[in-house]
Design a protein around this motif. Sequence first.
Motif, PDB file in Angstrom:
ATOM      1  N   ALA A 169      11.798  80.409  68.080  1.00 56.37           N
ATOM      2  CA  ALA A 169      11.695  81.025  69.401  1.00 56.37           C
ATOM      3  C   ALA A 169      12.786  80.433  70.287  1.00 56.37           C
ATOM      4  CB  ALA A 169      10.320  80.794  70.009  1.00 56.37           C
ATOM      5  N   MET A 170      13.210  81.198  71.279  1.00 55.97           N
ATOM      6  CA  MET A 170      14.253  80.755  72.200  1.00 55.97           C
ATOM      7  C   MET A 170      13.762  80.853  73.632  1.00 55.97           C
ATOM      8  SD  MET A 170      17.563  82.887  70.825  1.00 55.97           S
ATOM      9  CE  MET A 170      17.635  83.519  69.145  1.00 55.97           C
ATOM     10  N   LEU A 171      14.206  79.939  74.473  1.00 54.96           N
ATOM     11  CA  LEU A 171      14.059  80.041  75.913  1.00 54.96           C
ATOM     12  C   LEU A 171      15.440  79.967  76.522  1.00 54.96           C
ATOM     13  CD1 LEU A 171      11.019  77.747  76.830  1.00 54.96           C
ATOM     14  CD2 LEU A 171      11.095  80.245  76.890  1.00 54.96           C
ATOM     15  N   LEU A 172      15.742  80.924  77.401  1.00 53.54           N
ATOM     16  CA  LEU A 172      17.054  80.983  78.035  1.00 53.54           C
ATOM     17  C   LEU A 172      16.890  81.292  79.511  1.00 53.54           C
ATOM     18  CD1 LEU A 172      17.091  83.125  75.279  1.00 53.54           C
ATOM     19  CD2 LEU A 172      19.409  82.228  75.341  1.00 53.54           C
ATOM     20  N   GLY A 173      17.861  80.893  80.314  1.00 54.69           N
ATOM     21  CA  GLY A 173      17.841  81.213  81.736  1.00 54.69           C
ATOM     22  C   GLY A 173      18.238  80.027  82.578  1.00 54.69           C
ATOM     23  N   GLY A 174      18.589  80.328  83.807  1.00 58.60           N
ATOM     24  CA  GLY A 174      19.002  79.273  84.710  1.00 58.60           C
ATOM     25  C   GLY A 174      17.892  78.319  85.069  1.00 58.60           C
ATOM     26  N   ALA A 175      16.635  78.739  84.894  1.00 57.79           N
ATOM     27  CA  ALA A 175      15.506  77.879  85.217  1.00 57.79           C
ATOM     28  C   ALA A 175      15.075  77.005  84.042  1.00 57.79           C
ATOM     29  CB  ALA A 175      14.316  78.731  85.681  1.00 57.79           C
ATOM     30  N   VAL A 176      15.658  77.247  82.860  1.00 50.69           N
ATOM     31  CA  VAL A 176      15.236  76.546  81.650  1.00 50.69           C
ATOM     32  C   VAL A 176      15.867  75.158  81.581  1.00 50.69           C
ATOM     33  CG1 VAL A 176      15.372  76.591  79.117  1.00 50.69           C
ATOM     34  CG2 VAL A 176      14.839  78.686  80.387  1.00 50.69           C
ATOM     35  N   ARG A 177      15.083  74.186  81.149  1.00 47.21           N
ATOM     36  CA  ARG A 177      15.600  72.839  80.891  1.00 47.21           C
ATOM     37  C   ARG A 177      16.164  72.828  79.477  1.00 47.21           C
ATOM     38  NH1 ARG A 177      10.606  69.203  83.452  1.00 47.21           N
ATOM     39  NH2 ARG A 177      10.968  69.793  85.634  1.00 47.21           N
ATOM     40  N   GLY A 178      17.362  73.342  79.349  1.00 48.19           N
ATOM     41  CA  GLY A 178      17.925  73.634  78.045  1.00 48.19           C
ATOM     42  C   GLY A 178      18.803  72.538  77.481  1.00 48.19           C
ATOM     43  N   GLY A 179      19.681  72.972  76.553  1.00 45.81           N
ATOM     44  CA  GLY A 179      20.539  72.030  75.863  1.00 45.81           C
ATOM     45  C   GLY A 179      19.791  71.206  74.831  1.00 45.81           C
ATOM     46  N   ARG A 180      18.678  71.739  74.278  1.00 45.06           N
ATOM     47  CA  ARG A 180      17.837  70.995  73.349  1.00 45.06           C
ATOM     48  C   ARG A 180      17.336  71.891  72.219  1.00 45.06           C
ATOM     49  NH1 ARG A 180      12.963  69.308  76.824  1.00 45.06           N
ATOM     50  NH2 ARG A 180      13.364  71.317  77.816  1.00 45.06           N
ATOM     51  N   VAL A 181      17.070  71.275  71.085  1.00 47.63           N
ATOM     52  CA  VAL A 181      16.302  71.901  70.014  1.00 47.63           C
ATOM     53  C   VAL A 181      15.000  71.132  69.884  1.00 47.63           C
ATOM     54  CG1 VAL A 181      16.216  72.531  67.572  1.00 47.63           C
ATOM     55  CG2 VAL A 181      18.406  72.579  68.797  1.00 47.63           C
TER      56      VAL A 181
END
Length: 387
Positions: A314-326
């Motif tokens: 599953a993926m989460l994307l967007g400017g509100a996401v705390r991303g850069g992680r697996v």
Amino acid sequence: MSGSNTGVRLGRRGFLTLTAGAGSLLVAPQMVLATVPTERRFVFIIQRGAADGLNIVVPYADPAYARLRGALAIDAASARKLDGQFALHPSLAQVGAMYGQGQALFVHAVASPYRDRSHFDGQNVLETGGIQPYAVRDGWLNRLVGLMPRAGKQAIALAATVPPALRGPVPVESYLPSGLPDPSADLIERVGKLYGGDAQLHPLWAAALDARAAAEKTATKQDPAGLGRLAATFLAKPGGGRVAMLETGGWDTHSGQEGRLAGQLKGLDALLAALRDGLGDAWASTTVLVATEFGRTAAANGTGGTDHGTGSLAMLLGGAVRGGRVIADWPGLAPAQLFEGRDLRPTLELDALIAGAAAESLMLDPELVARNLFASGAVRPSTGLVG
């Protein structure tokens, strides 16, 4: 377990408007929008057909991966390395850029409670939030909208039919640009006069014309980038939809997977980039969840493809996401580590991811969301996904 999941907790374990095209019958359900009183946006994209998570986010550091996949294995040298364990399929160039900007994260070895391999049954469990197929009649996305404060018209579906995830007591209308020739101005005027005195049909016709006018501004076509632009048009409107669902199909890659999956991912990449670009500043308050009903077999089959499996991505994307992680409690791909000797073993709950991402995205109580969205009553929502 991937080392980049700090601060995240993941537990183990309608209404159909045929006039919406302003005179044309709609085809190919694609998108749903719900209006809720918030400036934050939540978008659910379903990958119908069981997307192959093992070749989307590639576990290149697992020694069994290349052996199981053979010629289908993605060469890590041609992919974008996300960390010391996983790499991203090269077709997801824009998604990779979002990851580099901290706007995308990936959750691997994840699954709904469903453990068989029927597309229809798996999609029903995913969309209704049930434990068994067809045990729940309404959809978790409809129930999510129902948790928001009421604000006039609650939902609009940009689709020929409302997908199961948004079916339920919150009323939903539908709209999608038709692939048929545009109706003439004379026809539109005549139908407008015909409906003018009808208290039930006139508001529907007026809403359809408003939606058609908005779509025409985007020069929308029924292609992935066009769908992304159309979604952005409605999501960015003042007082417009804030919860959306988009449908993508074609992920059932039993044969010729290499080229087919690359094409599917290029389309998804274009859709997400168009959505991001079209939202502009609103992207900063947007969360996009991408999920599929189940994964595919760990080993390639004899026709250059993979068969129905279990654990996926599953993926989460967007400017509100705390991303850069697996995020992954990685089970491994050695024979003894596979689910039923053939599939990626699910170690994380898709229901927990959905509950946490939806709650944090819309600033709702995660425990309340989990109780209302999922039938098991035992879902512990994920945390630390969305800022």
